[in-house]
Scaffold this active site. Structure first.
Site, PDB file in Angstrom:
ATOM      1  N   ASN A 219       0.873  -1.174   0.000  1.00  9.65           N
ATOM      2  CA  ASN A 219       0.000   0.000   0.000  1.00  9.65           C
ATOM      3  C   ASN A 219       0.910   1.223   0.000  1.00  9.65           C
ATOM      4  O   ASN A 219       1.415   1.631   1.042  1.00  9.65           O
ATOM      5  CB  ASN A 219      -0.912  -0.020   1.227  1.00  9.65           C
ATOM      6  CG  ASN A 219      -1.954   1.095   1.194  1.00  9.65           C
ATOM      7  OD1 ASN A 219      -1.856   2.041   0.419  1.00  9.65           O
ATOM      8  ND2 ASN A 219      -2.948   0.997   2.059  1.00  9.65           N
TER       9      ASN A 219
ATOM     10  N   ARG B  20      -2.419  -2.112  -3.692  1.00  9.69           N
ATOM     11  CA  ARG B  20      -3.527  -1.159  -3.718  1.00  9.69           C
ATOM     12  C   ARG B  20      -3.209  -0.132  -4.797  1.00  9.69           C
ATOM     13  O   ARG B  20      -2.163   0.507  -4.777  1.00  9.69           O
ATOM     14  CB  ARG B  20      -3.665  -0.459  -2.369  1.00  9.69           C
ATOM     15  CG  ARG B  20      -4.731   0.630  -2.372  1.00  9.69           C
ATOM     16  CD  ARG B  20      -4.561   1.592  -1.222  1.00  9.69           C
ATOM     17  NE  ARG B  20      -5.516   2.693  -1.311  1.00  9.69           N
ATOM     18  CZ  ARG B  20      -5.306   3.890  -0.760  1.00  9.69           C
ATOM     19  NH1 ARG B  20      -4.196   4.126  -0.091  1.00  9.69           N
ATOM     20  NH2 ARG B  20      -6.207   4.842  -0.882  1.00  9.69           N
TER      21      ARG B  20
ATOM     22  N   HIS C 248     -11.616   4.992  -2.185  1.00 11.32           N
ATOM     23  CA  HIS C 248     -11.628   4.283  -0.897  1.00 11.32           C
ATOM     24  C   HIS C 248     -12.473   3.019  -0.950  1.00 11.32           C
ATOM     25  O   HIS C 248     -12.973   2.538   0.068  1.00 11.32           O
ATOM     26  CB  HIS C 248     -12.135   5.188   0.242  1.00 11.32           C
ATOM     27  CG  HIS C 248     -11.219   6.337   0.557  1.00 11.32           C
ATOM     28  ND1 HIS C 248     -11.667   7.629   0.714  1.00 11.32           N
ATOM     29  CD2 HIS C 248      -9.882   6.377   0.741  1.00 11.32           C
ATOM     30  CE1 HIS C 248     -10.648   8.423   0.967  1.00 11.32           C
ATOM     31  NE2 HIS C 248      -9.548   7.679   0.995  1.00 11.32           N
TER      32      HIS C 248
ATOM     33  N   HIS D  64     -15.351   7.333   5.754  1.00  9.52           N
ATOM     34  CA  HIS D  64     -13.928   6.975   5.803  1.00  9.52           C
ATOM     35  C   HIS D  64     -13.162   8.274   6.011  1.00  9.52           C
ATOM     36  O   HIS D  64     -12.961   9.050   5.067  1.00  9.52           O
ATOM     37  CB  HIS D  64     -13.510   6.286   4.506  1.00  9.52           C
ATOM     38  CG  HIS D  64     -12.042   5.981   4.420  1.00  9.52           C
ATOM     39  ND1 HIS D  64     -11.532   4.704   4.542  1.00  9.52           N
ATOM     40  CD2 HIS D  64     -10.961   6.790   4.218  1.00  9.52           C
ATOM     41  CE1 HIS D  64     -10.221   4.742   4.429  1.00  9.52           C
ATOM     42  NE2 HIS D  64      -9.852   6.009   4.230  1.00  9.52           N
TER      43      HIS D  64
ATOM     44  N   GLY E  23      -9.790   9.985   7.135  1.00  9.03           N
ATOM     45  CA  GLY E  23      -8.359   9.913   7.412  1.00  9.03           C
ATOM     46  C   GLY E  23      -7.703  11.117   6.774  1.00  9.03           C
ATOM     47  O   GLY E  23      -8.330  12.165   6.603  1.00  9.03           O
ATOM     48  N   ASN E  24      -6.419  11.001   6.423  1.00 10.46           N
ATOM     49  CA  ASN E  24      -5.781  12.096   5.704  1.00 10.46           C
ATOM     50  C   ASN E  24      -6.495  12.324   4.377  1.00 10.46           C
ATOM     51  O   ASN E  24      -6.652  13.450   3.915  1.00 10.46           O
ATOM     52  CB  ASN E  24      -4.301  11.785   5.468  1.00 10.46           C
ATOM     53  CG  ASN E  24      -3.562  12.979   4.888  1.00 10.46           C
ATOM     54  OD1 ASN E  24      -3.609  14.075   5.441  1.00 10.46           O
ATOM     55  ND2 ASN E  24      -2.897  12.788   3.771  1.00 10.46           N
TER      56      ASN E  24
ATOM     57  N   ARG F 127      -6.020  18.053   0.890  1.00 10.42           N
ATOM     58  CA  ARG F 127      -6.815  18.202  -0.324  1.00 10.42           C
ATOM     59  C   ARG F 127      -8.033  19.070  -0.054  1.00 10.42           C
ATOM     60  O   ARG F 127      -8.616  19.037   1.035  1.00 10.42           O
ATOM     61  CB  ARG F 127      -7.227  16.831  -0.854  1.00 10.42           C
ATOM     62  CG  ARG F 127      -6.121  16.110  -1.599  1.00 10.42           C
ATOM     63  CD  ARG F 127      -6.499  14.680  -1.925  1.00 10.42           C
ATOM     64  NE  ARG F 127      -6.030  13.745  -0.923  1.00 10.42           N
ATOM     65  CZ  ARG F 127      -6.383  12.466  -0.867  1.00 10.42           C
ATOM     66  NH1 ARG F 127      -7.237  11.981  -1.758  1.00 10.42           N
ATOM     67  NH2 ARG F 127      -5.903  11.685   0.065  1.00 10.42           N
TER      68      ARG F 127
ATOM     69  N   GLY G   4      -8.453   6.381  10.032  1.00 12.97           N
ATOM     70  CA  GLY G   4      -7.657   6.906  11.140  1.00 12.97           C
ATOM     71  C   GLY G   4      -8.369   7.889  12.036  1.00 12.97           C
ATOM     72  O   GLY G   4      -8.337   7.771  13.267  1.00 12.97           O
ATOM     73  N   ILE G   5      -9.029   8.892  11.454  1.00  4.93           N
ATOM     74  CA  ILE G   5      -9.763   9.870  12.249  1.00  4.93           C
ATOM     75  C   ILE G   5     -11.109   9.306  12.662  1.00  4.93           C
ATOM     76  O   ILE G   5     -11.518   9.408  13.831  1.00  4.93           O
ATOM     77  CB  ILE G   5      -9.952  11.178  11.451  1.00  4.93           C
ATOM     78  CG1 ILE G   5      -8.595  11.820  11.150  1.00  4.93           C
ATOM     79  CG2 ILE G   5     -10.836  12.150  12.221  1.00  4.93           C
ATOM     80  CD1 ILE G   5      -8.676  13.003  10.198  1.00  4.93           C
TER      81      ILE G   5
ATOM     82  N   GLU H 249      -7.984  -2.270   4.605  1.00  2.00           N
ATOM     83  CA  GLU H 249      -7.819  -2.281   3.148  1.00  2.00           C
ATOM     84  C   GLU H 249      -6.861  -3.384   2.710  1.00  2.00           C
ATOM     85  O   GLU H 249      -7.084  -4.061   1.704  1.00  2.00           O
ATOM     86  CB  GLU H 249      -7.299  -0.923   2.683  1.00  2.00           C
ATOM     87  CG  GLU H 249      -8.288   0.210   2.889  1.00  2.00           C
ATOM     88  CD  GLU H 249      -7.653   1.572   2.768  1.00  2.00           C
ATOM     89  OE1 GLU H 249      -8.149   2.384   1.966  1.00  2.00           O
ATOM     90  OE2 GLU H 249      -6.661   1.832   3.475  1.00  2.00           O
TER      91      GLU H 249
END
Length: 411
Positions: A12, A103, A191, A218, A220-221, A251, A337-338, A389
């Site tokens: 990944n 991935r 994702h 989802h 995360g960053n 982003r 993650g978040i 993932e």
């Protein structure tokens, strides 16, 4: 004599990290049907080109390596992948991998499921780089590195776009002349590996909810939301590229196209605009502090709080939009993650949704990151499910490995 179970690697490659996981494929997976590969070890290099750090852990959490490197030694993804593969090969000397799954962020219109990588596939993935400039080049770097080092090794591409391939045309269209849609300029969604895992996991932990109308966030960053009905993707907040939807770490999320035109009219080059939209916007650009949600939550800077508030506000709006697509909402799931680790962000998002959806958060359950974080009386249940993932990539890679072995045996 007992032979060891086949080993596969899962790669990944992100914008600043390379993760490699080692899986063994149980003997039962050689027959009919899918058997989940078992995680053996996980390694990653983060901080590529900035402050490289290599960590390797066994599946039970035991550390194998934790080392920092000079910037010049791990200046790019090619060097990072070669280093992590070298470290992992020490433990795989007696049982080298028979396949590697990657991935790959963008599969475009051509790839709606995992595929074996050959020259034709690689060429088509190269053509998609402009649609995923933050990720696709790094995905392809890892593939090329393996082809150079072990050209005989089976490589499999698993796509973040594939899970969304069955979207209705209404979820794919952009408001541009139709000829561009015919040329592949459409909303793809991303994702998908994460959403596929959550759809499977939801059937295990809450089968009654899995059959209904579910929005998965989802966060995360990179961040997006997906509308699921009976475990199938119906719509997603991301579109042609991974810029669309809600703001992310660096982003921008959805912006008025007129703003981009204005930037160009002010003299900014296309590559400068691209760098700003992908790498200098979102939480980082709004806060002026960091793209890391944990840093922002610890900061006393007013703009850090502004960025968090906007992030939660936009996420809640996207939940509402997807609920319209689904014709209602039966459950909300947070992941990544978040989403799986930040009670504060979840609470802020749900606060916007209480009046419309009757969500009643249980503060204790939320603070503890429990699986269900709403009171029993909440009209809409809210769940927290960590994603995997790499596990989905391993499953698809094992399936194609099995097919390749069967073809070889029949030849």
């Amino acid at each position: 004599m007992n032979h060891p179970s086949p080993t596969i690697l899962v790669v990944n490659a992100g914008s600043s990290s390379v993760k490699v996981s080692v899986y063994t494929v149980p003997e039962a997976a050689h027959g009919d049907g899918d058997v989940n590969p078992e995680l053996s070890a996980h390694g990653q290099i983060e901080g590529i080109g900035v402050a490289p750090r290599l960590t390797v852990h066994m599946a039970d959490g035991r550390p194998v390596a934790d080392e920092r490197f000079p910037l010049a030694q791990v200046a790019d993804h090619d060097a990072a992948f070669r280093l992590i593969r070298l470290v992992l090969s020490i433990g795989l000397r007696d049982n080298p991998p028979v396949a590697i799954g990657h991935r790959v962020v963008h599969g475009g219109a051509d790839f709606t499921e995992a595929v074996r990588i050959d020259d034709e596939v690689l060429a088509k993935l190269e053509a998609l780089v402009p649609l995923a400039p933050l990720h696709q080049p790094h995905n392809l770097t890892a593939i090329r590195a393996v082809r150079e080092a072990a050209p005989e090794l089976l490589q499999v591409a698993c796509f973040d776009t594939a899970f969304h391939a069955g979207h209705d045309v209404m979820a794919q269209l952009l408001g541009l002349p139709y000829r561009y849609f015919e040329q592949g300029i459409r909303r793809y969604g991303f994702h998908g590996l994460s959403y596929e895992y959550i759809a499977r996991r939801l059937r295990q932990v809450a089968p009654d909810l899995a059959e209904g109308r579910v929005v998965v966030a989802h966060l995360g960053n990179g961040a997006s939301l997906c509308a699921l009905r009976d475990g199938r993707s119906i719509d997603s907040t991301m579109g042609l590229t991974a810029l669309d939807g809600m703001p992310m770490g660096t982003r921008c999320g959805a912006v008025d196209p007129g703003a981009v035109l204005w930037l160009a009219q002010q003299g900014m080059r296309a590559d400068e605009i691209q760098a700003m939209l992908y790498q200098e916007s979102g939480l980082k650009g709004l806060s002026g502090v960091s793209s890391d949600m944990r840093v922002l939550q610890a900061s006393a800077e007013p703009r850090a709080r502004l960025a968090i508030d906007f992030y939660a506000y936009r996420a809640a709006q996207e939940v509402g939009k997807l609920a319209v697509t689904l014709g209602g909402l039966d459950a909300l799931v947070f992941t990544a993650g978040i989403g799986a680790n930040s009670p504060e962000v979840r609470a802020r998002i749900c606060a916007h949704l209480t009046g419309l959806f009757g969500i009643e958060l249980d503060p204790g359950a939320n603070d503890d990151n429990r699986q269900r974080i709403t009171h029993d009386g909440s009209r809409i249940p809210v769940l927290v499910l960590p994603t995997d993932e790499e596990g989905i990539v391993a499953l698809s890679t094992a399936r194609l490995m099995r097919e390749a072995m069967a073809q070889k045996a029949a030849a």
